[in-house]
Structures are given as structure tokens and as C-alpha cells.
Enzyme design. Sequence first.
Site, PDB file in Angstrom:
ATOM      1  N   GLY A 188       0.835  -1.204   0.000  1.00  0.00           N
ATOM      2  CA  GLY A 188       0.000   0.000   0.000  1.00  0.00           C
ATOM      3  C   GLY A 188       0.869   1.252   0.000  1.00  0.00           C
ATOM      4  N   SER A 189       2.022   1.172   0.662  1.00  0.00           N
ATOM      5  CA  SER A 189       2.936   2.330   0.679  1.00  0.00           C
ATOM      6  C   SER A 189       3.447   2.608  -0.729  1.00  0.00           C
ATOM      7  CB  SER A 189       4.123   2.057   1.614  1.00  0.00           C
ATOM      8  OG  SER A 189       3.665   1.794   2.913  1.00  0.00           O
ATOM      9  N   HIS A 230      -5.050  -6.014   7.000  1.00  0.00           N
ATOM     10  CA  HIS A 230      -6.128  -5.301   6.293  1.00  0.00           C
ATOM     11  C   HIS A 230      -7.275  -6.232   5.895  1.00  0.00           C
ATOM     12  CE1 HIS A 230      -3.168  -1.848   5.661  1.00  0.00           C
ATOM     13  NE2 HIS A 230      -4.140  -1.427   6.435  1.00  0.00           N
ATOM     14  N   ASP A 282      -7.239   1.337   4.657  1.00  0.00           N
ATOM     15  CA  ASP A 282      -7.934   0.779   5.822  1.00  0.00           C
ATOM     16  C   ASP A 282      -9.437   0.668   5.587  1.00  0.00           C
ATOM     17  OD1 ASP A 282      -5.509   0.852   7.126  1.00  0.00           O
ATOM     18  OD2 ASP A 282      -5.882   2.803   8.060  1.00  0.00           O
ATOM     19  N   SER A 291      -4.262  -1.369   0.434  1.00  0.00           N
ATOM     20  CA  SER A 291      -3.156  -2.201   0.939  1.00  0.00           C
ATOM     21  C   SER A 291      -3.675  -3.604   1.215  1.00  0.00           C
ATOM     22  CB  SER A 291      -2.624  -1.602   2.238  1.00  0.00           C
ATOM     23  OG  SER A 291      -1.884  -2.577   2.952  1.00  0.00           O
TER      24      SER A 291
HETATM   25  C1  LIG Z   1      -3.935   4.345   5.949  1.00  0.00           C
HETATM   26  C2  LIG Z   1      -2.759   3.532   5.507  1.00  0.00           C
HETATM   27  N1  LIG Z   1      -2.125   3.879   4.363  1.00  0.00           N
HETATM   28  C3  LIG Z   1      -1.077   3.164   3.899  1.00  0.00           C
HETATM   29  C4  LIG Z   1      -0.623   2.052   4.571  1.00  0.00           C
HETATM   30  C5  LIG Z   1       0.548   1.298   4.012  1.00  0.00           C
HETATM   31  O1  LIG Z   1       0.195   0.041   3.541  1.00  0.00           O
HETATM   32  P1  LIG Z   1       1.314  -1.125   3.450  1.00  0.00           P
HETATM   33  O2  LIG Z   1       1.517  -1.654   4.829  1.00  0.00           O
HETATM   34  O3  LIG Z   1       0.722  -2.152   2.551  1.00  0.00           O
HETATM   35  O4  LIG Z   1       2.544  -0.516   2.899  1.00  0.00           O
HETATM   36  C6  LIG Z   1      -1.254   1.667   5.776  1.00  0.00           C
HETATM   37  C7  LIG Z   1      -0.807   0.552   6.590  1.00  0.00           C
HETATM   38  O5  LIG Z   1      -0.561  -0.545   6.445  1.00  0.00           O
HETATM   39  C8  LIG Z   1      -2.346   2.415   6.241  1.00  0.00           C
HETATM   40  O6  LIG Z   1      -2.988   2.080   7.367  1.00  0.00           O
END
Ligand SMILES: Cc1ncc(COP(=O)(O)O)c(C=O)c1O
Length: 434
Positions: A85-86, A216, A190, A211
Site C-alpha cells: 500500500g505504501s 487489512h 484501511d 493495501s
Molecule cells: C492508511 C494507511 N495507508 C497506507 C498504509 C501502508 O500500507 P502497506 O503496509 O501495505 O505498505 C497503511 C498501513 O498498512 C495504512 O494504514
Amino acid sequence: MDPDILNLIKKHWPIKSLYGLPEKFVPGKTVIPYSGPVWSEEEIYEAIHTLLEGKWLTSGEKVREFEKDFSAKVGQQHSVMTNSGSSANLLMVAALRSKRLFGFTDIAVVTPVAGFPTTVAPILQNGFTPLFVDIELKTLNLDLDQVEAKLTPKTKAIMFAHVLGNPPDMDRLLEICHRRDLLFLEDTCDALGSSWHGTPLGGFGKLSTCSFYPAHHITTGEGGMVSTSDENIERVVRSLCWWGRDCYCVGKANLLENGTCGKRFDRWLPELPDLTIDHKYVFTEMGYNLKPLDLQGAIGLVQLKKLDWIHKQRKAHYEGYRAFFSRYPDLFRIAEPHPKADVSWFGFPITVTTDKFTKDELTRFLENAKVQTRNYFAGNLLFHPAYSHLGNPHDYPNAVTVTKSTFFLGVSPNLTTEQMEYVQSKLAEFIAAH
Ligand SMILES: Cc1ncc(COP(=O)(O)O)c(C=O)c1O
């Protein structure tokens, strides 16, 4: 592949529990996780099948299929799967720089000062300026009054996450975006499964992200998605995700001799008009490599089928805790959804509002009783070393309050009635002792 393999998997590797937890719940001994995947042999079968019979290890037909099914779920036309997700957030913001789209170089992006760090980091990583606003205590979402008050001519976009699945007033938000000509970048990491007046969240943003981290709503181990209904944006995001290349052949099309465009080997570089070049090696963006594996797509396809059930369970568990916490309005503030929102809760947020005890005392008590709790992520980001140079955290008093006094309990679909009753009995014990 031998169809018996599924039975063999079930026989030799039956999924009895998650994270090595025992099958039988022993109050006070068995950990109650704040979240966890809804996981069965089917995901493992599909992953193994894709490994053994797929044509790619990297993103291929399964990722492509998942992208299509996912787009339909969030009501966008196109999606690009990523490795987290990042990464999806990074691509969503990086797309704004593309010369083929907006070509922004020096803009401000409005974003709440409290939340998950990688909602904000991509704004800075792309050389843009975050324009911070405080959050409202009622929902923990960004304060729309402050958004209106703080906008500058340099502000071209708004980016935020729906807090723990719960959207702000989307009618007002969309009206502001329309009136002030702001691009809406929607972090739905989320909030998969939530909707506003019948429209799925993730379907509102010019671009939206998701994500698939195991905590999740659905998971592919790690994974993420960028969605949009604009074909040009999809092309740029895919290019940024796939090294920056110009070629947009994905899934089965990757095997076409002459590509989707039908002229894979052509004179692609204007400065070299006599040279024939493979389109796969023509670069239109300064890209990354943020692709997932094909087996993650295969897992995602199975997970997506479970989303409606996951939504019902998460909502029911939210209601169970709401009924409990509503009995103590002098001690806690709980988030209530807007009447137009149908929320697929990621967690149950609780703010301690009494002087009788602190959030720390309560969460330590729960953790000792084997009930996992979580902070509202980073809380006020300006307290953190990586972000402290960007401003004074105390200019955002609600975000300070939330950092000190807010936590969330899990509403995982895997929670049983027995476990929820146990959590409530421990909470009641703690309250009675104060
Ligand atoms: C609101 C939000 N954005 C982005 C992310 C990032 O996702 P990922 O962990 O898949 O990188 C998260 C957390 O996991 C999140 O809670």
C-alpha cells in the site's frame, strides 16, 4: 496439475489457526490479535498452482485478473497492483509529476497531520509540500473547516486515509474539491468494503489506493493497488511501477509477438529515426520497480470473494463494542459513522476522556490480559523524528490529544463471541477498579 493436490494440502497442512495460536481459546492465555487474515487452504492452493503452472513468477495473468476484479469492486475502470500500500501511495503521488499528466513540480497537498506515515511521506519524497490540517475528535478524520481555511493557490491536491474505514463527510469533501479545483487522492488502505451512500470508498478519488498487508480487510501477504478511471493515469502509474517503461502490455498481452500496440519493434526514439527499438525498452517515466508476484494476484482473487462476509463480520464486531462502550459516555469517546456511511471497520477507535485513568494504563491492562491493542498509528506525525522539522505538533491540538489518549481494539472477522465477551469482561473489570 493433479487435482488431488488440494486434498493432500488439506490433509498434510490443514489450517487450524493463525499465527501459531492454539485452536482452543483459553481466556487470559490465548492472545486475541487486533487483526488477522481470513485465510484458508484455497489461497495456498491457488498460490501453489500459480507457482507451478503460471507462465511468470512476476506479475502476470493472475495479477491482471485481480486488477480487473478489484477495479469492479471499488467502482474504478483500471487498477495497477503493487507490492504494498505504501508503494501504491508513492505511485499515486508520483503520477502528479508526470509530464504526460499534470507535470507538477512545486505544489502543496493538503493532508491531516495524524495517521499513517506513508500517506504523507510520498508527498515529501516527490518534492511537494504537505499542508497539514488538524483532525476532528469525533471521527479522527481531517477537519474540513481547516481544509477550507488553509487552502492556498499552490494547493492542487488533497490526500488522506479514511480513518479505520470511516469516511469524513464525503458530500462536503467532494464539493470542496470541485469548487477549489483539487485533485482527490484517496488512501483506502484501511477502508476496503466501506461505502458512502452506496458508492464504494476507493471509487471517489481521481486516484485511490489500497493495501493488502495481512492486517487489512483482504491480504496477499504484502501488496497494494492504485485505481483510477482515467486510462492515461493508469498508463503512467503502470509505467512508474514497471521501471518507467513505455510498453503497457500486461497479463496475456505480455506474450504477444508484436505487443498490444502491434508495432513492438519500431522507430520509437525520435532522435534516432533510423533505429528500430523494442518498445519494452523505451522509457517514458523515471520509474521504480514496485511489482508484486503473480501468486499474490492469485491469492487476491480468492480473498476478494470473501470481502462481503469480512465486511459483515467487521461491522457486527464494531456494533458489539459500540453497545458496550456506549454505557460509559463519561469515560470514553467512540467514533460514530455518518448516516450516509456504511463502514467496514478496520478497528474500533476509543479515546479515553476521563481523568480516572490513562490510555496507557488501560492498554497495558488489556495487553497483560492478552488482548492486543494498537495506537492510532503514528498519532501526530510532527512528534516523530522523521517529520519533526515540518512544524510544531502543538499547533494541532486534536492530533496531540489523539496521540495521548486514543487507541483501537481489533474487530477482526476471526474474533469469536467468546473472545469478544472476554474482552468486555476485562474492560468492565478495569473500569470497576477505577
Ligand atoms: C492508511 C494507511 N495507508 C497506507 C498504509 C501502508 O500500507 P502497506 O503496509 O501495505 O505498505 C497503511 C498501513 O498498512 C495504512 O494504514
